[in-house]
Motif scaffolding. Structure first.
Motif, PDB file in Angstrom:
ATOM      1  N   SER A 176     -15.756 116.308 -41.757  1.00 35.26           N
ATOM      2  CA  SER A 176     -16.199 116.405 -41.022  1.00 35.26           C
ATOM      3  C   SER A 176     -15.673 116.041 -39.504  1.00 35.26           C
ATOM      4  CB  SER A 176     -16.708 114.107 -40.823  1.00 35.26           C
ATOM      5  OG  SER A 176     -17.738 114.064 -39.943  1.00 35.26           O
ATOM      6  N   THR A 198     -18.063 118.571 -34.017  1.00 34.11           N
ATOM      7  CA  THR A 198     -19.166 118.988 -34.995  1.00 34.11           C
ATOM      8  C   THR A 198     -17.926 119.362 -36.101  1.00 34.11           C
ATOM      9  OG1 THR A 198     -20.060 120.417 -34.141  1.00 34.11           O
ATOM     10  CG2 THR A 198     -21.330 119.183 -33.660  1.00 34.11           C
ATOM     11  N   THR A 199     -18.466 119.766 -37.475  1.00 32.06           N
ATOM     12  CA  THR A 199     -18.207 120.468 -38.607  1.00 32.06           C
ATOM     13  C   THR A 199     -17.987 121.823 -38.449  1.00 32.06           C
ATOM     14  OG1 THR A 199     -18.539 118.260 -39.950  1.00 32.06           O
ATOM     15  CG2 THR A 199     -17.628 120.546 -40.794  1.00 32.06           C
ATOM     16  N   ARG A 227     -29.037 120.694 -32.977  1.00 34.57           N
ATOM     17  CA  ARG A 227     -27.853 119.507 -33.528  1.00 34.57           C
ATOM     18  C   ARG A 227     -28.303 119.686 -35.112  1.00 34.57           C
ATOM     19  NH1 ARG A 227     -28.679 115.173 -28.891  1.00 34.57           N
ATOM     20  NH2 ARG A 227     -29.570 116.367 -27.575  1.00 34.57           N
ATOM     21  N   ALA A 269     -20.569 116.175 -40.388  1.00 23.59           N
ATOM     22  CA  ALA A 269     -20.754 115.579 -41.870  1.00 23.59           C
ATOM     23  C   ALA A 269     -19.387 116.830 -42.255  1.00 23.59           C
ATOM     24  CB  ALA A 269     -22.104 116.842 -42.177  1.00 23.59           C
ATOM     25  N   ILE A 274     -23.138 118.367 -49.019  1.00 27.44           N
ATOM     26  CA  ILE A 274     -22.734 117.869 -47.547  1.00 27.44           C
ATOM     27  C   ILE A 274     -22.918 116.393 -47.989  1.00 27.44           C
ATOM     28  CG2 ILE A 274     -23.922 118.168 -45.171  1.00 27.44           C
ATOM     29  CD1 ILE A 274     -24.264 121.001 -45.653  1.00 27.44           C
ATOM     30  N   ASN A 275     -22.065 115.194 -47.554  1.00 25.88           N
ATOM     31  CA  ASN A 275     -21.931 114.016 -47.043  1.00 25.88           C
ATOM     32  C   ASN A 275     -22.197 113.786 -48.532  1.00 25.88           C
ATOM     33  OD1 ASN A 275     -21.460 114.473 -44.531  1.00 25.88           O
ATOM     34  ND2 ASN A 275     -23.728 113.670 -43.921  1.00 25.88           N
ATOM     35  N   ASP A 309     -30.054 122.156 -42.983  1.00 25.76           N
ATOM     36  CA  ASP A 309     -29.299 121.598 -41.538  1.00 25.76           C
ATOM     37  C   ASP A 309     -28.335 121.757 -40.985  1.00 25.76           C
ATOM     38  OD1 ASP A 309     -30.144 120.728 -39.387  1.00 25.76           O
ATOM     39  OD2 ASP A 309     -29.475 118.030 -39.899  1.00 25.76           O
ATOM     40  N   LYS A 325     -26.341 119.935 -39.113  1.00 29.14           N
ATOM     41  CA  LYS A 325     -25.206 118.968 -39.265  1.00 29.14           C
ATOM     42  C   LYS A 325     -23.653 119.909 -38.956  1.00 29.14           C
ATOM     43  CE  LYS A 325     -26.420 116.125 -42.848  1.00 29.14           C
ATOM     44  NZ  LYS A 325     -28.580 116.499 -43.490  1.00 29.14           N
ATOM     45  N   ILE A 326     -23.862 121.076 -39.529  1.00 30.45           N
ATOM     46  CA  ILE A 326     -23.079 122.150 -39.617  1.00 30.45           C
ATOM     47  C   ILE A 326     -22.645 123.248 -38.747  1.00 30.45           C
ATOM     48  CG2 ILE A 326     -21.451 123.408 -41.150  1.00 30.45           C
ATOM     49  CD1 ILE A 326     -21.712 121.641 -43.055  1.00 30.45           C
TER      50      ILE A 326
END
Lengths: 289, 370
Positions: B30, B187-188, B153, B2, B64-65, B78, B155-156
């Protein structure tokens, strides 16, 4: 430590033990006197001195106190009042403890605008003497239709107890790291999930403190019992007063003593069962994270 | 995976006259490992809590995104976080700690079990799964805390000074482990620390924050070699950069500055032409220990490199090199010497000044110049 072990009879040790034994005797003598005399016959009490062992051991005083002693006009012993006390104490203790833990959780972990003021005002409740609230409380109970009922008595004790239980729980939860709450929030837990899944499992020691404190306070209360209950609904503390003050002929000290012991046993039992948590809870520091 | 965008983040606490965060703008790519670094109380933890949603913003937005999440509650962002104190649930076993977030999200039991074993094997904590946090060592608790973050799991990932409670040796080990984990998962990560070595070793980019302001955002190399200002220069690097007041003068061989050593030795330091606007003015020379070393034949021919004999005051051997203390214009200056180079305290030594790599600051604003 090692040094004192090799010299068990040092002067300071003897002094410490002597002091402790004296203190123990001072506290134990009233209990011993009560127990000894509750097992005597009335004749035995009148003939001998208070500290002497019974010449014949008898449970007569106990059985009379339990089932046939006169408390005012009825002569059914204290057993009915004993159960009254239970029916009053158990719900009052549980409700006030649960409310306190919830209040403490909100005040320590979800502080809101004015929560400190709220807490300070609540603490005020710990310092208000019983006598002050009797009249307004009687008035309120009357308005609620709860005058002279067990429910009313429970309500009074819950209201009075919440100040203490909130104080206990709030101070306990303050020592729980905030990061724990943050972590749970990120894990997706909400207000109630955090309370029930994270904080409540941590709270055994403070629950024990609260239970003992509240049980002792409410069970031993006389004033609210005598004011807000009547007749068959009175707690055992009031019944004992009535029993001792009912004079029909000879004063039966053995019955009085036995009745007093009966009234004292539950608090004693609670302390023995939960006592180790009491000390632990009072001294409990932070939770290791 | 992300991308995270922080736009003009502002935060003012109640009862506080000053802004804690004064408009922070950072775009995190990302898979990027971004480190927020700064002294205690600079606002970096507040920024991290804001990203997590544990603190509300006074202004600005977080996306985010591309989706604005400023008003989204923490549980729906998330995002997973590893805390400085680990914040493991003390009454739950390691297994339950890791599974807690999944259980709350009502995932099927076999899926939860699979996830717990995946995470446990990744972090090598399988033997610990049935223990309570209090039975674990600091390093083990640290792993479990990371496991809890990994299990969802998210996003960040946010790391709030995760290594500061560990002893020095373990800290280095876990540092490597975190870096390996990041390379594996790609990952970020946003990572807060006040340890500049952690920042240098782990980050793709470093954001240096002071008093609620972003002073510099750049790769570790950029931040180290071309610090935006004197604070960044002094904060990053160990031993720290030395700052020497000098006056820019014109000579036959271009710009230069005269500095005086401890025993009144004077030496001429060549300066880059970029400093010509400052001719005749006093500026601050920022010099790192490795900019002063034993003379090296390969480097000495460079026009901005010079050599001089100076008296060394103190030497501190570190093993791979010797940190020597000299005095220039009454400022203590560290030099990084080869242990083979003969350097003894109180004795004059040949030193090489690499002025091509030094930096310069405006003494009034503290900003880098030239």
């Amino acid at each position: 430590m090692h040094d004192t072990n090799t010299r068990p009879f040092s002067i300071s040790r003897v002094a410490i033990y002597a002091t402790l034994i004296v203190a123990m005797l001072v506290y134990l003598i009233p209990v011993v006197v009560m127990l000894l005399n509750s097992f005597k016959t009335t004749g035995d009490i009148r003939a001998g001195n208070l500290l002497a062992l019974p010449t014949t051991w008898t449970l007569e005083g106990w059985s009379k106190a339990w089932s046939s002693a006169c408390t005012g006009v009825q002569c059914e012993g204290v057993h009915g009042f004993f159960w009254n006390s239970f029916r009053m104490t158990v719900p009052a203790v549980l409700i006030s403890t649960i409310l306190g833990s919830f209040n403490g959780y909100v005040l320590s972990k979800w502080s809101f605008r004015g929560s400190n003021l709220f807490f300070s005002l609540l603490l005020f409740g710990c310092f208000i003497p019983f006598q002050v609230i009797i009249l307004p409380m009687a008035f309120t109970l009357g308005k609620l239709g709860l005058a002279n009922t067990l429910t009313g008595l429970v309500l009074v004790h819950v209201i009075y107890g919440v100040a203490f239980t909130t104080l206990f729980f709030r101070n306990y939860y303050v020592s729980v790291p905030d990061a724990l709450i943050k972590a749970a929030r990120l894990d997706g837990a909400g207000f109630f999930t955090i309370f029930f899944r994270i904080l409540i499992p941590l709270s055994t020691p403070i629950f024990m403190v609260c239970l003992i404190w509240q049980f002792t306070q409410i069970w031993n209360d006389f004033l609210f019992g005598v004011v807000f209950a009547s007749g068959h609904g009175q707690p055992i503390t009031v019944a004992i007063n009535n029993l001792v003050n009912t004079s029909t002929g000879v004063k039966e000290y053995n019955v009085d003593m036995a009745a007093a012991m009966i009234a004292a046993l539950p608090t004693l039992l609670v302390y023995i069962v939960a006592g180790k948590y009491f000390i632990r809870g009072l001294t409990a520091g932070s939770v290791k994270g | 995976m992300a991308q995270l965008q922080l736009k003009d983040i502002r935060k003012t606490y109640k009862n506080s006259p000053e802004e804690t965060l004064k408009g922070i703008n950072i775009e995190i790519e990302s898979g990027e490992f971004l480190i927020l670094v700064g002294p205690s109380g600079c606002g970096k933890s507040t920024l991290m809590n804001s990203i997590a949603g544990l603190e509300s913003l006074s202004g600005g937005s977080i996306s985010i995104n591309g989706r604005d999440i400023s008003q989204v509650p923490p549980k729906d962002r998330d995002i997973a976080m590893v805390f400085q104190s680990y914040a493991l649930y003390p009454t739950m076993s390691v297994r339950d700690n890791i599974a807690f977030g999944l259980k709350i999200r009502r995932q099927p039991r076999d899926q939860i079990n699979a996830e717990v074993s995946r995470v446990a094997s990744m972090l090598q904590i399988e033997p610990l799964l049935d223990k309570k946090p209090s039975q674990l060592s600091g390093g083990q608790q640290q792993r479990v805390a990371m496991g809890r973050a990994l299990a969802r799991r998210p996003k960040i990932y946010l790391f709030d000074e995760p290594l500061s409670n560990l002893d020095a040796k373990l800290r280095v080990e876990m540092r490597t482990e975190i870096k390996r984990l990041h390379q594996q998962l790609n990952t970020t990560i946003v990572y807060v620390t006040h340890d500049q070595i952690e920042a240098m070793t782990l980050a793709d980019r470093i954001a240096v924050i002071k008093d609620g302001e972003l002073l510099q955002l750049g790769t570790p190399k950029e931040v180290y070699e071309t610090p935006a200002n004197q604070f960044v220069a002094s904060f990053i690097g160990s031993p720290a950069m030395s700052f020497i007041p000098i006056t820019v003068t014109e000579t036959d061989q271009g710009l230069a500055a005269r500095v005086t050593g401890a025993n009144r030795e004077t030496l001429r330091l060549p300066l880059p032409q970029g400093l010509s606007p400052y001719l005749g003015r006093q500026i601050t020379l920022g010099i790192r220990p490795e900019h002063i070393s034993q003379p090296e034949a390969a480097r000495i021919e460079h026009p901005l490199v010079t050599r001089a004999e100076l008296t060394i005051e103190v030497t501190e051997p570190t093993g791979p090199d010797v940190i020597a203390l000299i005095r220039l214009n009454d400022v203590a200056v560290h030099c990084r010497l080869n242990p083979e180079h003969p350097a003894r305290a109180g004795e004059p030594t040949q030193l090489m000044f690499d002025m091509a790599r030094t930096v310069y600051f405006d003494p009034d604003t503290g900003q880098r110049i030239g």
